[in-house]
Design an enzyme around this catalytic site. Sequence first.
Site, PDB file in Angstrom:
ATOM      1  CE  LYS A  11      -4.052  -1.927   2.253  1.00  0.00           C
ATOM      2  NZ  LYS A  11      -4.941  -1.843   3.163  1.00  0.00           N
ATOM      3  CB  THR A  93      -6.994  -5.484  10.080  1.00  0.00           C
ATOM      4  OG1 THR A  93      -7.430  -6.589   9.205  1.00  0.00           O
ATOM      5  CG2 THR A  93      -7.276  -4.213   9.033  1.00  0.00           C
ATOM      6  CG  ASN A 114      -3.761  -2.048   6.708  1.00  0.00           C
ATOM      7  OD1 ASN A 114      -3.628  -1.826   5.744  1.00  0.00           O
ATOM      8  ND2 ASN A 114      -4.390  -3.016   7.135  1.00  0.00           N
ATOM      9  CD  GLU A 128      -8.978  -9.339  -3.469  1.00  0.00           C
ATOM     10  OE1 GLU A 128     -10.035  -9.205  -2.420  1.00  0.00           O
ATOM     11  OE2 GLU A 128      -8.138  -9.606  -2.995  1.00  0.00           O
TER      12      GLU A 128
END
Length: 140
Positions: A11, A93, A114, A128
Site C-alpha cells: 500500500k 489488520t 496498514n 482480485e
Amino acid sequence: MTVQRTFSIIKPDATKRNLTGAINAKFEEAGLRIVAQRRIHLSDEQAKKFYEVHAERPFYGELVEFMTSEPVVVQVLEGEDAVALHRKVMGATNPAEADAGTVRKDFALSIGENSVHGSDSAENAAIEIAQFFTEDQIVG
Ligand code: CMP
C-alpha cells in the site's frame, strides 16, 4: 496442503517509505513466491471497485483516498496454502494487535495505513487477481 495463488497489494504508506523490498523479503522468507508484480498508481475508479464490499463502511472514502494517494505494488503470490500463509505473514489488520515479526507489526502506521492487503479466501483471490493481471502475465 495445496499450491494456491493469492493477491497482494503493497500500500501507499509502504511504497512511500521505500519498503517494497523489505516486505517482499518477508513474503519470500515465509515461502511465498512472487509470480507477478507491477507498480501502479490506482485510479479512483479502480480503488472504488476493488473495495466496493466496504462501500457502506464509514471509512470507505478515506480508504479510497489513501489507496490512490501514492503508488501501490499489486502482486500475485504463490505457495502452499498461500492465502492463509500470506495473512499470517501480514499480521492482524490493526497493527496494535499484530504478532511480532509480521509485516503490519513491523511497518504499519495504523489500521487504515496498514502497509499491505491480502485476499481473505481463494475465491476472492481469483476475483482480485483478475482485476489486475491476465493469466499470461503470471509466471509461476
Ligand atoms: P485491507 O485488508 O486492505 O481491507 C480493507 C481495508 O480497510 C483494511 O485493510 C484497512 O486498511 C481498512 N480499514 C479497516 N478498518 C478500518 C478503519 N476502522 N478505519 C480505516 N480503515 C480501515
